[in-house]
Design an enzyme around this catalytic site. Structure first.
Site, PDB file in Angstrom:
ATOM      1  CB  ILE A  45      19.949 -74.715 -43.591  1.00 55.79           C
ATOM      2  CG1 ILE A  45      20.411 -75.161 -44.981  1.00 55.79           C
ATOM      3  CG2 ILE A  45      18.429 -74.545 -43.561  1.00 55.79           C
ATOM      4  CD1 ILE A  45      21.873 -75.504 -45.061  1.00 55.79           C
ATOM      5  CE1 TYR A  46      14.947 -72.078 -43.758  1.00 55.81           C
ATOM      6  CE2 TYR A  46      14.230 -70.272 -42.377  1.00 55.81           C
ATOM      7  CZ  TYR A  46      13.995 -71.504 -42.953  1.00 55.81           C
ATOM      8  OH  TYR A  46      12.809 -72.149 -42.720  1.00 55.81           O
ATOM      9  CB  THR A  47      20.796 -66.980 -46.842  1.00 58.33           C
ATOM     10  OG1 THR A  47      20.449 -66.517 -45.521  1.00 58.33           O
ATOM     11  CG2 THR A  47      19.663 -66.682 -47.777  1.00 58.33           C
ATOM     12  N   GLY A  88      23.364 -69.580 -43.163  1.00 53.50           N
ATOM     13  CA  GLY A  88      23.628 -68.944 -41.890  1.00 53.50           C
ATOM     14  C   GLY A  88      23.530 -67.430 -41.922  1.00 53.50           C
TER      15      GLY A  88
END
Length: 357
Positions: A59-61, A63
């Site tokens: 989920i970080y940025t 993908g």
């Protein structure tokens, strides 16, 4: 302590650096991170200094964080194999798809395969459940995770942001079924967020799990940049309020930092590293300067009285259960007393040997 003073992670043989580089700020997709060039410069500096442990998530940025890491390592198998890369699953990247997230076998396997593609690798060193999924039976989750380990796509397992009772249940299922064990748990933990000391930390120590704190600077509160001159009632860029309690703590951190010729952030990180069961601490950085400042914490040797002072100032409020346990201990060890009097003073105390049974 240098960054290459490796430690084993939980009850495993996996050796990792004493600080883990968090990469939630890799990519500008969330309007607060670093561009690709700066993110890769931070990766280079961290590795050059001996760091080998990276933390990311699908989920970080959206993908992009995983992709930045994958592109940085592309084509260099030796460098990739020298790193320990952890990523997380459970977030739903596909609005409208009820199986797009969570910890079901369907969602997990899809998430793992997509993370592998973005990271441009054929295995994930440490695969984390990102958050507690109340809808999926825990035995389904643990069986699917074990299958990923058996298939070679994943090496080790961990849980983030999950209640102690649920982590314990999962680990017991692993032991009973011969599944791959959990070796670590990630939780929010800092000088201003210590509630995990009531249940999570003792559970982790009992089960042999490493406690890896995220937000160790409380999203900038303990960075030292929010000076008292700015007044109380301020908030960080993430909306976290900074009041008098935080200012008093920052003043104390600054006084200790001055003695050690270091930064407020380094002292806050150094204190956290001294706590039972903790390590490695996850640090984040949007710039090389922030990375270097956080790594300085490894060179800070706090005195016992400094550790105690910071601990006293920020001790979490006791829960009802923790108070009951503390009060029961002397009764268990020394016999029941009432208001400090011997047990015979209690109206419920046995009057004869026969009354004891």
């Amino acid at each position: 302590m240098p960054l290459d003073s490796y430690v084993t992670l939980g009850r495993s043989g996996l050796r990792v650096s004493p600080l883990c580089l968090g990469t939630m700020t890799f990519g500008e997709d969330w309007n607060f991170g670093s561009n690709v060039a700066d993110s890769q410069a931070i990766l280079s500096r961290f590795i050059e200094r001996g760091g080998n442990f990276l933390d990311t998530a699908d989920i970080y940025t959206k993908g992009h964080s995983e992709k930045i890491i994958g592109d940085f390592l592309a084509g260099d198998r030796s460098r990739r194999d020298r790193l320990v890369i952890g990523t997380k699953f459970a977030s739903n990247l596909y609005p409208g798809d009820p199986n797009g997230g969570g910890s079901s076998a369907k969602a997990m396997i899809r998430a793992c395969e997509q993370s592998l593609r973005r990271l441009r690798t054929d295995y994930i060193d440490l695969y984390w459940l990102h958050g507690y999924d109340v809808l999926t039976p825990i035995d389904e989750t643990m069986r699917a995770l074990d299958n990923l380990v058996t298939s070679g796509k994943v090496r080790y397992l961990g849980f983030c942001n999950t209640p102690a009772w649920r982590v314990c249940q999962a680990q017991m299922l692993n032991q009973m079924n011969g599944f791959a064990p959990l070796i670590a748990t990630q939780v929010e933990y800092s000088l201003v967020e210590r509630s995990v000391e009531h249940e999570i930390v003792p559970m982790a120590q009992t089960l042999g799990l490493a406690v890896m704190p995220w937000a160790p600077l409380k999203s900038g509160v303990l960075s030292g940049k929010y000076a008292r001159s700015g007044g109380s009632g301020r908030a960080t860029v993430f909306g976290i309020p900074i009041g008098e309690r935080e200012h008093v703590l920052i003043d104390a951190l600054r006084a200790i930092a001055d003695k050690h010729h270091t930064s407020v952030a380094a002292v806050a990180l150094a204190w956290l590293s001294t706590q039972p069961g903790v390590g490695p601490v996850i640090i984040g950085a949007r710039t090389l300067e922030q990375l270097d400042e956080n790594v300085q914490s490894l060179d800070v040797a706090l005195a016992a009285d400094e550790i105690a002072e910071l601990g006293r100032m920020t001790a979490p409020a006791p829960t009802s259960l923790s108070q009951i346990i503390a009060q029961a201990r002397p009764a268990i060890q020394n016999g029941l007393t009432v208001n400090g009097f011997p047990s015979t003073a209690s109206p419920f105390a046995p009057t004869t040997d026969d009354d004891r049974y």
